[in-house]
Design an enzyme around this catalytic site. Structure first.
Site, PDB file in Angstrom:
ATOM      1  N   THR A 438       0.847  -1.190   0.000  1.00  0.00           N
ATOM      2  CA  THR A 438       0.000   0.000   0.000  1.00  0.00           C
ATOM      3  C   THR A 438       0.882   1.239   0.000  1.00  0.00           C
ATOM      4  OG1 THR A 438      -1.743   1.195   1.188  1.00  0.00           O
ATOM      5  CG2 THR A 438      -0.201  -0.059   2.529  1.00  0.00           C
ATOM      6  N   HIS A 490       2.669 -11.663  14.265  1.00  0.00           N
ATOM      7  CA  HIS A 490       3.724 -12.281  15.079  1.00  0.00           C
ATOM      8  C   HIS A 490       3.426 -13.738  15.388  1.00  0.00           C
ATOM      9  CE1 HIS A 490       7.363 -12.220  17.152  1.00  0.00           C
ATOM     10  NE2 HIS A 490       7.192 -11.188  17.972  1.00  0.00           N
TER      11      HIS A 490
END
Length: 519
Positions: A438, A490
């Site tokens: 993006t 994560h």
């Protein structure tokens, strides 16, 4: 002699399909190349058209049945009456009301065949859509394949086109109403147009009175278009007078109430303390307009997915900065030659897509996705590129970017941007990406934290190129710098891999020759 109607030849990756819908019944006359049946596979919906003109004589597979490639689905007999003995009387007995209504509609229009205008077949991931707009009104002449209406889903805007030359004789789903896959939106009469002026005005309110999507608000029943107007103007529903069937409140009733101001909500304070506070407040001069509009389906979906990403992923962001001098020099040197050779401009996104493709190969965890308790490793790189439109953010996907040239990437992005703004992107073009990029820099963003695009596990954020003083070989130089942000899940990606992935992109961009030499 009967002509066989066969299923299309399926691609190698598609083993079978199911009959989604028959658009004709035995005994119905059909024209050559007219849509007869739709076959739904696990990837696409395939249309089966009539190989010859005639009458549908026999249906061999019912809706919902599983079919194989090139399987015979039915047969077409010669002539308009060849299937009449079998299906004509049956169709007349099943739906006398339907036969009568088209006859009444055709009379003022000059007598033509009538069709049902249906919503497109939605993919499995889309349950319903909203009638965004009607581009044609009842009685207005239209040409074959001209756009009649637009259906807005949570991913794309689908167009509904005219089945032939003619005109709409009745609209059954007003703007703002919710419709399901293949729902009947309107009735269409061939050869009509311009002659229905006297009756068209009366038919439109009747369509708003269709109770399929009516909702009860207090003691009132509101049609879909009426609900939309009530929300926009913040009206008191109890003050509305309904003129529709059973006292239903129609769009016209709300428009009348807005015009004469008879349904405004009371603004009188409830208690003395409130009155005192209002009296003490300073008077505000001038108009203070407010407008309330329903959130679009695309915006609702974007909001839901962004909240879902934050709630389900252990999202972290790591930052770095890249010296864009080498890429900018290369771009300045070859931009004219590139434009002449490839008929497209050389931008920055091509370099980022190629750098990300190389980095994804080196760090497969970043290119993976999470599916429940499973990790799916992708042996290819499909990179989504976020595109901003007036309706919201969409993410079309470039497929197999590792094998694409920079010119192919740039052409693909330009095409995506144009079609996204026109609402022409297909659903399949926005599914299945393994990584997303993006670029907030085009709007002036210096730094941001991009949000994951589930089920992907990472997203790269580009930003504005800003000249800053940097220490280069012991000397202070003004360099064109860009901050990079990598948000990652994560649960899947360790911090070390995320940092090294971002450093790899930085190194490839600061020395673009690495992209050519694969080092």
């Amino acid at each position: 002699m009967a002509t066989e109607i066969k299923a299309p030849t399926f691609p190698e990756s598609v083993a079978e399909g199911s009959v989604a819908a028959w658009h004709k019944k035995p005994g119905d006359s059909v024209e050559r190349d007219e849509l007869i049946v739709e076959i739904e596979t696990d990837k696409v919906v395939l249309e089966v058209v009539a190989p010859e003109a005639g009458t549908l004589a026999e249906v061999l597979v019912e809706e919902g049945d599983t079919v194989e490639s090139e399987q015979v689905l039915g047969r077409i007999g010669e002539g308009a009456a060849s299937g009449g003995e079998r299906g004509g009387a049956e169709a007349a007995s099943e739906a006398p009301a339907e036969a009568k209504a088209p006859a009444e509609a055709k009379a003022p229009a000059g007598g033509g065949k009538q069709h049902e205008v249906k919503a497109p077949t939605f993919p499995e991931s889309i349950q319903e859509g909203t009638v965004a707009s009607w581009n044609k009104q009842v009685g207005e002449a239209v040409k074959r394949d001209e756009v009649l209406a637009e259906i807005e889903t949570d991913k794309v805007v689908l167009e509904v086109v005219a089945p032939a030359d003619g005109a709409l004789s009745e609209i059954k789903a007003e703007e703002g109403s919710q419709v399901e896959s293949e729902a009947v939106l309107a009735l269409f009469t061939e050869g009509a147009g311009g002659a229905d002026e006297s009756g068209g005005e009366d038919k439109a309110p009747a369509s708003a009175d269709d109770g399929a999507s009516d909702a009860k608000v207090g003691d009132k029943i509101l049609a879909p278009a009426a609900r939309k107007l009530v929300a926009e103007h913040d009206l008191d529903v109890s003050k509305l007078e309904g003129t529709g069937k059973g006292g239903r409140v129609l769009k016209e009733d709300v428009q009348k109430a807005v015009k004469d101001g008879s349904a405004k909500k009371a603004t009188k304070p409830a208690g003395g303390a409130v009155q005192a506070a209002a009296a003490a407040a300073p008077a505000v001069e001038g108009e203070r307009p407010e407008k309330r509009v329903p959130m679009s389906r695309l915006r609702q979906t974007i909001a839901k997915r962004l909240v879902q990403a934050q709630q389900t992923a252990a999202m972290l962001t790591t930052y770095n900065e890249v010296d864009m001098g080498a890429v900018m020099d290369l771009r300045a040197q070859y931009k004219d030659t590139f434009l002449k050779a490839h008929d497209t401009k050389l931008g920055f996104m091509g370099f980022f897509v190629k750098a990300a493709s190389e980095a994804l190969k080196r760090f497969p965890d970043v290119n993976a996705s999470i599916d429940g308790t499973d990790i799916v490793y992708h042996g290819y790189q499909d990179i989504g590129v976020a595109v901003s439109t007036d309706r919201g953010l969409v993410v079309p996907v470039l497929r197999d970017t590792d094998s694409m040239k920079i010119a192919d990437v740039e052409k693909g992005i330009v095409d995506f941007g144009k079609r996204a703004r026109d609402g022409k992107l297909g659903i399949d073009e926005m599914q299945g990406g393994t990584f997303t990029i993006t670029n907030g820099g085009i709007f002036g963003s210096l730094m941001s934290t991009p949000i994951l695009n589930p089920p992907q596990t990472a997203i790269l954020g580009m930003h504005k190129i800003q000249e800053r003083p940097m220490a280069v070989n012991g000397q202070v130089e003004i360099r064109p710098m860009m901050y990079l942000a990598l948000s990652y899940d994560h649960r899947m990606i360790d911090g070390k891999d995320a940092v090294q992935f971002l450093v790899t992109i930085k190194e490839l961009l600061e020395d673009p020759a690495r992209l050519l030499l694969d080092i």
